[in-house]
Structure formats: C-alpha cells, structure tokens
Scaffold this motif. Sequence first.
Motif, PDB file in Angstrom:
ATOM      1  N   GLN A  39      -4.174  24.096  23.683  1.00 22.60           N
ATOM      2  CA  GLN A  39      -4.841  24.181  22.393  1.00 22.60           C
ATOM      3  C   GLN A  39      -4.465  23.067  21.424  1.00 22.60           C
ATOM      4  OE1 GLN A  39      -3.917  28.142  21.065  1.00 22.60           O
ATOM      5  NE2 GLN A  39      -5.080  29.096  22.716  1.00 22.60           N
ATOM      6  N   LYS A  40      -3.220  22.572  21.494  1.00 24.84           N
ATOM      7  CA  LYS A  40      -2.745  21.639  20.467  1.00 24.84           C
ATOM      8  C   LYS A  40      -2.448  20.221  20.963  1.00 24.84           C
ATOM      9  CE  LYS A  40      -2.543  24.861  17.258  1.00 24.84           C
ATOM     10  NZ  LYS A  40      -1.600  25.304  16.296  1.00 24.84           N
ATOM     11  N   CYS A  41      -2.368  20.034  22.282  1.00 25.66           N
ATOM     12  CA  CYS A  41      -1.958  18.726  22.789  1.00 25.66           C
ATOM     13  C   CYS A  41      -3.034  18.056  23.657  1.00 25.66           C
ATOM     14  CB  CYS A  41      -0.670  18.847  23.614  1.00 25.66           C
ATOM     15  SG  CYS A  41       0.692  19.644  22.735  1.00 25.66           S
ATOM     16  N   LYS A  42      -3.706  18.853  24.469  1.00 23.53           N
ATOM     17  CA  LYS A  42      -4.703  18.305  25.392  1.00 23.53           C
ATOM     18  C   LYS A  42      -5.803  17.583  24.609  1.00 23.53           C
ATOM     19  CE  LYS A  42      -7.900  19.618  29.037  1.00 23.53           C
ATOM     20  NZ  LYS A  42      -8.505  20.738  29.768  1.00 23.53           N
ATOM     21  N   ASN A  43      -6.009  16.310  24.947  1.00 23.57           N
ATOM     22  CA  ASN A  43      -7.029  15.472  24.301  1.00 23.57           C
ATOM     23  C   ASN A  43      -6.840  15.357  22.792  1.00 23.57           C
ATOM     24  OD1 ASN A  43      -8.347  15.072  26.820  1.00 23.57           O
ATOM     25  ND2 ASN A  43      -9.388  17.037  26.564  1.00 23.57           N
ATOM     26  N   LYS A  44      -5.606  15.494  22.327  1.00 26.00           N
ATOM     27  CA  LYS A  44      -5.298  15.373  20.899  1.00 26.00           C
ATOM     28  C   LYS A  44      -4.198  14.316  20.738  1.00 26.00           C
ATOM     29  CE  LYS A  44      -7.211  19.553  19.353  1.00 26.00           C
ATOM     30  NZ  LYS A  44      -7.423  20.448  20.416  1.00 26.00           N
ATOM     31  N   PRO A  45      -4.015  13.811  19.522  1.00 23.37           N
ATOM     32  CA  PRO A  45      -2.918  12.853  19.308  1.00 23.37           C
ATOM     33  C   PRO A  45      -1.569  13.500  19.627  1.00 23.37           C
ATOM     34  CG  PRO A  45      -4.403  12.890  17.412  1.00 23.37           C
ATOM     35  CD  PRO A  45      -4.799  14.030  18.312  1.00 23.37           C
ATOM     36  N   LEU A  46      -0.765  12.798  20.392  1.00 23.25           N
ATOM     37  CA  LEU A  46       0.550  13.299  20.796  1.00 23.25           C
ATOM     38  C   LEU A  46       1.632  12.739  19.877  1.00 23.25           C
ATOM     39  CD1 LEU A  46       0.091  12.887  24.652  1.00 23.25           C
ATOM     40  CD2 LEU A  46       0.006  15.018  23.327  1.00 23.25           C
ATOM     41  N   PRO A  47       2.792  13.372  19.835  1.00 25.53           N
ATOM     42  CA  PRO A  47       3.882  12.868  18.987  1.00 25.53           C
ATOM     43  C   PRO A  47       4.257  11.430  19.370  1.00 25.53           C
ATOM     44  CG  PRO A  47       4.429  15.042  19.849  1.00 25.53           C
ATOM     45  CD  PRO A  47       3.183  14.601  20.536  1.00 25.53           C
ATOM     46  N   ASN A  48       4.532  10.636  18.353  1.00 24.78           N
ATOM     47  CA  ASN A  48       4.965   9.261  18.577  1.00 24.78           C
ATOM     48  C   ASN A  48       6.487   9.258  18.716  1.00 24.78           C
ATOM     49  OD1 ASN A  48       5.644   6.586  18.553  1.00 24.78           O
ATOM     50  ND2 ASN A  48       4.549   6.091  16.669  1.00 24.78           N
ATOM     51  N   ILE A  49       6.951   9.052  19.922  1.00 21.76           N
ATOM     52  CA  ILE A  49       8.396   9.090  20.194  1.00 21.76           C
ATOM     53  C   ILE A  49       8.941   7.704  20.538  1.00 21.76           C
ATOM     54  CG2 ILE A  49       8.446  11.524  20.846  1.00 21.76           C
ATOM     55  CD1 ILE A  49       8.377  10.474  23.795  1.00 21.76           C
ATOM     56  N   ARG A  50       8.139   6.676  20.304  1.00 17.72           N
ATOM     57  CA  ARG A  50       8.575   5.311  20.642  1.00 17.72           C
ATOM     58  C   ARG A  50       9.840   4.904  19.908  1.00 17.72           C
ATOM     59  NH1 ARG A  50       3.238   2.246  19.606  1.00 17.72           N
ATOM     60  NH2 ARG A  50       2.572   4.282  18.984  1.00 17.72           N
ATOM     61  N   HIS A  51      10.052   5.443  18.717  1.00 16.68           N
ATOM     62  CA  HIS A  51      11.228   5.086  17.926  1.00 16.68           C
ATOM     63  C   HIS A  51      12.515   5.767  18.421  1.00 16.68           C
ATOM     64  CE1 HIS A  51       9.919   8.887  16.213  1.00 16.68           C
ATOM     65  NE2 HIS A  51      11.140   9.029  15.731  1.00 16.68           N
TER      66      HIS A  51
END
Length: 152
Positions: A135-147
């Motif tokens: 419901q909340k992640c599929k085909n949606k913007p994911l958390p930016n963890i690059r930092h």
Amino acid sequence: MKNASRRKLTMLSRIIVILLSFLALTEAKILNQCDATRELQRAGISRTFLSNWVCLMINESGMDTRRVTGPKGASNYYYGVFQISSGKWCARGRVGGICNKRCEDFANDDIQDDIICAKKIQDTEGFKAWNGWTQKCKNKPLPNIRHCKRRR
C-alpha cells in the motif's frame, strides 16, 4: 524527626531510580532510517533493495523493534519491526513456524534474526507479503538512504 524525613526521602529516591530503570529497560527502540540501513547491510541485504526494506519497516511497525499487534484473523499476532506473523512464520511461546523461531524473539532490539526470517518471507512470497509495503511502497517514492554511511 529530621532522620525519619531523610530516610523517607532516601527511600523515595531509591524507588524512583528503580522505576526509571525499569522503564528504560522496557522502552522500545525506534530505529531511524540509517540505523535500519546499517542493520540490513550487516545482514547482507543487497543495496538494490535497501530502500524497499526500509520503507517496509517504516510502514509495518513505524521502525519499532518491539512492536506486537493482534490478534488479527485466525488469532494471528505480528511481531517486531517486520511484523512477522505467528500464523505461519513463527510460533508463540515455543520454537516453530517456517522460520523455526519463537515469535517473541522478534520483539526485541536485536533485529538480525528478524531480518533472516523476513528475508525468508521475501524470498518465498516477495514484498507483497506485507500490506504496508504493497500500500505505501510499491510504485511509490522510497526513502532516500543514500546519505546513510555504513559503519566499519
């Protein structure tokens, strides 16, 4: 009279210290995104899917390592940061389920065993096994963890 008051104050202080210690021991650990990323990396999760795993953890448990919810359908309870189901993957009060673990072992601050079981779930059923991810992640913007830097 002064000694009696002093003893009462000392006793009250000890009780407060004991209560505060107990509260500190029972308080759940809420992971931040970088802590979760490091734990996942430590467990060997591919960098390709780290954002999906972090998103899953956020939406299933709010990153609360000790979260237990339920019962939901057929008396299933859900444990830990991945909300692992007692109906299939673990057993309540004893070792069991597909992950061969006590469900209660997933409701603590050490999430390495949770990750092993969650990886087994993901390998078997994919991320779609979790409603929070679907419901909340599929085909949606994911958390930016690059930092998030990996600890050595």
